[in-house]
Write a protein that holds these residues in place. Structure first.
Motif, mmCIF file in Angstrom:
data_model
loop_
_atom_site.group_PDB
_atom_site.id
_atom_site.type_symbol
_atom_site.label_atom_id
_atom_site.label_comp_id
_atom_site.label_asym_id
_atom_site.label_seq_id
_atom_site.Cartn_x
_atom_site.Cartn_y
_atom_site.Cartn_z
ATOM 1 N N ARG A 1 35.321 -125.711 -18.497
ATOM 2 C CA ARG A 1 35.295 -124.368 -19.088
ATOM 3 C C ARG A 1 33.859 -123.957 -19.396
ATOM 4 O O ARG A 1 33.051 -124.723 -19.874
ATOM 5 C CB ARG A 1 36.177 -124.283 -20.313
ATOM 6 C CG ARG A 1 35.882 -125.275 -21.412
ATOM 7 C CD ARG A 1 37.009 -125.186 -22.459
ATOM 8 N NE ARG A 1 36.713 -125.905 -23.665
ATOM 9 C CZ ARG A 1 37.437 -126.914 -24.124
ATOM 10 N NH1 ARG A 1 38.505 -127.308 -23.469
ATOM 11 N NH2 ARG A 1 37.109 -127.520 -25.245
ATOM 12 N N PHE A 2 33.599 -122.710 -19.072
ATOM 13 C CA PHE A 2 32.316 -122.095 -19.374
ATOM 14 C C PHE A 2 32.559 -120.604 -19.439
ATOM 15 O O PHE A 2 33.180 -120.063 -18.537
ATOM 16 C CB PHE A 2 31.274 -122.413 -18.279
ATOM 17 C CG PHE A 2 29.873 -122.181 -18.752
ATOM 18 C CD1 PHE A 2 29.169 -123.200 -19.366
ATOM 19 C CD2 PHE A 2 29.274 -120.945 -18.609
ATOM 20 C CE1 PHE A 2 27.877 -122.994 -19.823
ATOM 21 C CE2 PHE A 2 27.991 -120.732 -19.058
ATOM 22 C CZ PHE A 2 27.290 -121.755 -19.666
ATOM 23 N N PRO A 3 32.120 -119.937 -20.468
ATOM 24 C CA PRO A 3 31.277 -120.456 -21.540
ATOM 25 C C PRO A 3 32.034 -121.433 -22.437
ATOM 26 O O PRO A 3 33.269 -121.412 -22.498
ATOM 27 C CB PRO A 3 30.858 -119.210 -22.313
ATOM 28 C CG PRO A 3 31.889 -118.190 -22.009
ATOM 29 C CD PRO A 3 32.420 -118.512 -20.640
ATOM 30 N N PRO A 4 31.270 -122.287 -23.140
ATOM 31 C CA PRO A 4 31.891 -123.277 -24.018
ATOM 32 C C PRO A 4 32.701 -122.612 -25.128
ATOM 33 O O PRO A 4 32.335 -121.557 -25.637
ATOM 34 C CB PRO A 4 30.701 -124.025 -24.616
ATOM 35 C CG PRO A 4 29.550 -123.707 -23.741
ATOM 36 C CD PRO A 4 29.819 -122.363 -23.149
ATOM 37 N N ARG A 5 33.791 -123.253 -25.479
ATOM 38 C CA ARG A 5 34.627 -122.761 -26.576
ATOM 39 C C ARG A 5 35.396 -123.933 -27.173
ATOM 40 O O ARG A 5 35.540 -124.964 -26.526
ATOM 41 C CB ARG A 5 35.533 -121.632 -26.121
ATOM 42 C CG ARG A 5 36.297 -121.879 -24.871
ATOM 43 C CD ARG A 5 36.848 -120.542 -24.349
ATOM 44 N NE ARG A 5 37.496 -120.664 -23.068
ATOM 45 C CZ ARG A 5 36.902 -120.519 -21.893
ATOM 46 N NH1 ARG A 5 35.624 -120.280 -21.818
ATOM 47 N NH2 ARG A 5 37.573 -120.622 -20.770
ATOM 48 N N PRO A 6 35.903 -123.764 -28.370
ATOM 49 C CA PRO A 6 36.516 -124.902 -29.058
ATOM 50 C C PRO A 6 37.851 -125.356 -28.475
ATOM 51 O O PRO A 6 38.186 -126.530 -28.561
ATOM 52 C CB PRO A 6 36.688 -124.421 -30.492
ATOM 53 C CG PRO A 6 36.627 -122.942 -30.429
ATOM 54 C CD PRO A 6 35.806 -122.590 -29.226
#
Length: 135
Positions: A34-39
Motif C-alpha cells: 500500500r502506498f501512500p502509507p496508512r495505518p
C-alpha cells in the motif's frame, strides 16, 4: 531543496530513503502493498504492517513539465519535470518524483523532450529524496 513533510504513517518511508533504500509499506497479515502509507490495510483491515524493499525499477506512467510562471521559489528551476513512476514489482503503486540525469542532478537536468510514457527508470537518491534516472 525540497524537504518532505512527514507524518507517523509515512515517516518510515523517508527514514529508509535517507539511507538510500526504496521501501513500501506491506500489510503484515495479507501482504497487500500500500502506498501512500496508512495505518489500516484497505484489503483485510489489519493494522499489521512491514516495510519491504523494492528494486527501485519502474516505468514512467505519467509526467508534466512545469514552466514559469510558478511560485517564486520554483521559477528559477523551471522548466522541470514531475513524473509518476509505476513500480515494476507493484504496478498499482505509483510514486511521484523528478527524472534527472544522475543522483543529485538539478531538476531541469534532463531535456524534457527525452521523456516518454512507458520509459524504464530506476530510483536514485540525493539528500534523502528519491529521484529517477532513465534505465
Amino acid at each position: 531543496m525540497l524537504t518532505p513533510l512527514t507524518d507517523t504513517d509515512g515517516a518510515p518511508f523517508w527514514e529508509h530513503a535517507a539511507r538510500g533504500e526504496l521501501r513500501v509499506q506491506v500489510c503484515g497479515a495479507c501482504a497487500e502493498p500500500r502506498f501512500p502509507p496508512r495505518p489500516c490495510c484497505p484489503r483485510c483491515q489489519s493494522f499489521a504492517q512491514e516495510w519491504r524493499p523494492v528494486s527501485g525499477r519502474g516505468r514512467v506512467w505519467s509526467y508534466v513539465v512545469a514552466h514559469p510562471p510558478l511560485l517564486p521559489d520554483y521559477a528559477a528551476q523551471a522548466p522541470y519535470n514531475v513524473v509518476v513512476v509505476e513500480l515494476e514489482e507493484h504496478p498499482r503503486i505509483r510514486l511521484v518524483g523528478n527524472l534527472v540525469t544522475g543522483p543529485g542532478a538539478p531538476l531541469g537536468s534532463l531535456d524534457p523532450h527525452g521523456i516518454r510514457i512507458g520509459a524504464r527508470v530506476r530510483a536514485v537518491f540525493a539528500d534523502g529524496l528519491p529521484q529517477w534516472v532513465l534505465a
